[in-house]
Write an enzyme that holds these catalytic residues in place. Sequence first.
Site, PDB file in Angstrom:
ATOM      1  N   ASP A 270       0.854  -1.199   0.000  1.00 41.06           N
ATOM      2  CA  ASP A 270       0.000   0.000   0.000  1.00 41.06           C
ATOM      3  C   ASP A 270       0.890   1.250   0.000  1.00 41.06           C
ATOM      4  OD1 ASP A 270      -0.827   0.481   3.549  1.00 41.06           O
ATOM      5  OD2 ASP A 270       0.941  -0.440   2.607  1.00 41.06           O
TER       6      ASP A 270
ATOM      7  N   THR B 102       2.892  -6.090   2.743  1.00 47.80           N
ATOM      8  CA  THR B 102       3.360  -4.934   3.524  1.00 47.80           C
ATOM      9  C   THR B 102       2.238  -3.911   3.715  1.00 47.80           C
ATOM     10  OG1 THR B 102       4.179  -3.744   1.565  1.00 47.80           O
ATOM     11  CG2 THR B 102       5.748  -5.211   2.709  1.00 47.80           C
TER      12      THR B 102
ATOM     13  N   PHE C 246      -1.217  -0.861  12.475  1.00 49.76           N
ATOM     14  CA  PHE C 246      -2.078  -0.340  11.413  1.00 49.76           C
ATOM     15  C   PHE C 246      -2.517  -1.399  10.395  1.00 49.76           C
ATOM     16  CE2 PHE C 246      -3.924   2.795   8.701  1.00 49.76           C
ATOM     17  CZ  PHE C 246      -3.617   2.423   7.402  1.00 49.76           C
ATOM     18  N   ASN C 247      -1.572  -2.133   9.784  1.00 51.62           N
ATOM     19  CA  ASN C 247      -1.949  -3.078   8.724  1.00 51.62           C
ATOM     20  C   ASN C 247      -2.968  -4.105   9.224  1.00 51.62           C
ATOM     21  OD1 ASN C 247      -0.321  -1.947   6.752  1.00 51.62           O
ATOM     22  ND2 ASN C 247       1.423  -3.277   7.205  1.00 51.62           N
TER      23      ASN C 247
ATOM     24  N   ASP D 181       6.692   1.135   1.918  1.00 51.87           N
ATOM     25  CA  ASP D 181       6.395   0.188   0.837  1.00 51.87           C
ATOM     26  C   ASP D 181       7.253   0.504  -0.399  1.00 51.87           C
ATOM     27  OD1 ASP D 181       3.751   0.996   2.352  1.00 51.87           O
ATOM     28  OD2 ASP D 181       3.433  -1.058   1.676  1.00 51.87           O
TER      29      ASP D 181
ATOM     30  N   HIS E 187       9.575   0.283   8.154  1.00 54.27           N
ATOM     31  CA  HIS E 187       8.964  -1.012   8.450  1.00 54.27           C
ATOM     32  C   HIS E 187       9.092  -2.030   7.307  1.00 54.27           C
ATOM     33  CE1 HIS E 187       6.783   1.029  11.751  1.00 54.27           C
ATOM     34  NE2 HIS E 187       6.434   1.950  10.874  1.00 54.27           N
ATOM     35  N   ASP E 188       8.522  -1.707   6.147  1.00 57.25           N
ATOM     36  CA  ASP E 188       8.205  -2.724   5.140  1.00 57.25           C
ATOM     37  C   ASP E 188       9.375  -3.475   4.509  1.00 57.25           C
ATOM     38  OD1 ASP E 188       5.321  -0.843   3.940  1.00 57.25           O
ATOM     39  OD2 ASP E 188       5.542  -2.281   5.576  1.00 57.25           O
TER      40      ASP E 188
ATOM     41  N   ASN F 151      -2.441   2.783   3.436  1.00 55.13           N
ATOM     42  CA  ASN F 151      -1.841   4.115   3.628  1.00 55.13           C
ATOM     43  C   ASN F 151      -2.610   5.182   2.856  1.00 55.13           C
ATOM     44  OD1 ASN F 151       0.266   3.425   5.348  1.00 55.13           O
ATOM     45  ND2 ASN F 151       1.483   2.668   3.624  1.00 55.13           N
TER      46      ASN F 151
END
Length: 311
Positions: free
Chosen positions: A11, A124, A165-166, A16, A239-240, A40
């Site tokens: 996203d 992700t 969040f995800n 990402d 993060h991703d 996102n």
Amino acid sequence: MKKTPIILDCDPGHDDAMAILLAAYNPAIELLGITTVSGNGIIDKVTENALRVCALAKIQVPVAQGAGNAILGAVEAASDIHGETALDGAPLPAPTFALESIHGVDLIAQLVRKSSEKVTLVGTGPLTNIALFLKMYPELKSNIAHIVFMGGSASRGNRTPYAEFNIWMDPEALEVVLKSELPITMIGLDVTHQALITKEIFDKLEAMNTEVSKTMTGLMRFFAKTYNDVFEMPDPPLHDPLAIAVLIDPTVTKNRFVNVEIELNGTHTRGATVVDIYNRTGRKANVNVALELDFDKFWNMMLDAVDKAGR
Ligand code: RIB
Ligand code: CA
């Protein structure tokens, strides 16, 4: 070197975008295709962003638009972190190729069916597309080697006090993934909050001085500001890309194979991943949970990918 064939469901989203670069430019990965999911940003924005990142980094793989909202719920963009476009901070070139005409879930099925080897699915963003794939194409599950997802947390959340969040966006999707009983690796906030874009990392990005590195630096500077504004973190966590990095070099993180469940009903805890680190419940271990990061190993491969993308 034997490549790991993957499909990246994402996203984009600043982190990402960096995951796309790492997947496309590390020699250990064969990026079969990219699918998009709302998270996102709304689906149109994150899909446009995926095409624009491919244009920037001269990546040519099939890209298909996936789910516009969660299995049960509606979508809520994280514009407070990623901005109005879902990828604010630097101009991106216009797309250089068209989207696939099929839905993202159907592209996953098409690529998996075509692959001579088992495919790893990397998520992700919210796991909606991956869950829908598992439900709509049960006959293809045996062609899936591994599911790696960035999401969840063994401790606190970032969208609510207990939900990341995800996973918060589509907790039922994680339930479907867990019930698949496929090999699953969870890249949660515990480890991604160690993948910080420090001043030294920004200096290395700036020193590359390519169109790609300048654009990514601009994007990451935006991400750094919003992250600090919202979470009081001076260095933002990337993060991703860790969900790709663990496929490149499994020693980049230290993991534990433990039981993970998803809270679907808690009034204040819906979307929380319940990670039984010390096996207090006696429930069967089902997920490989990454907990510690080798910072230098990760950033060496991440910066190398940005450098290669700019050449
Ligand atoms: O919680 C962080 C995750 O949510 C990352 O994947 C970020 O891109 C957003 O999707
Ligand atoms: Ca994401």
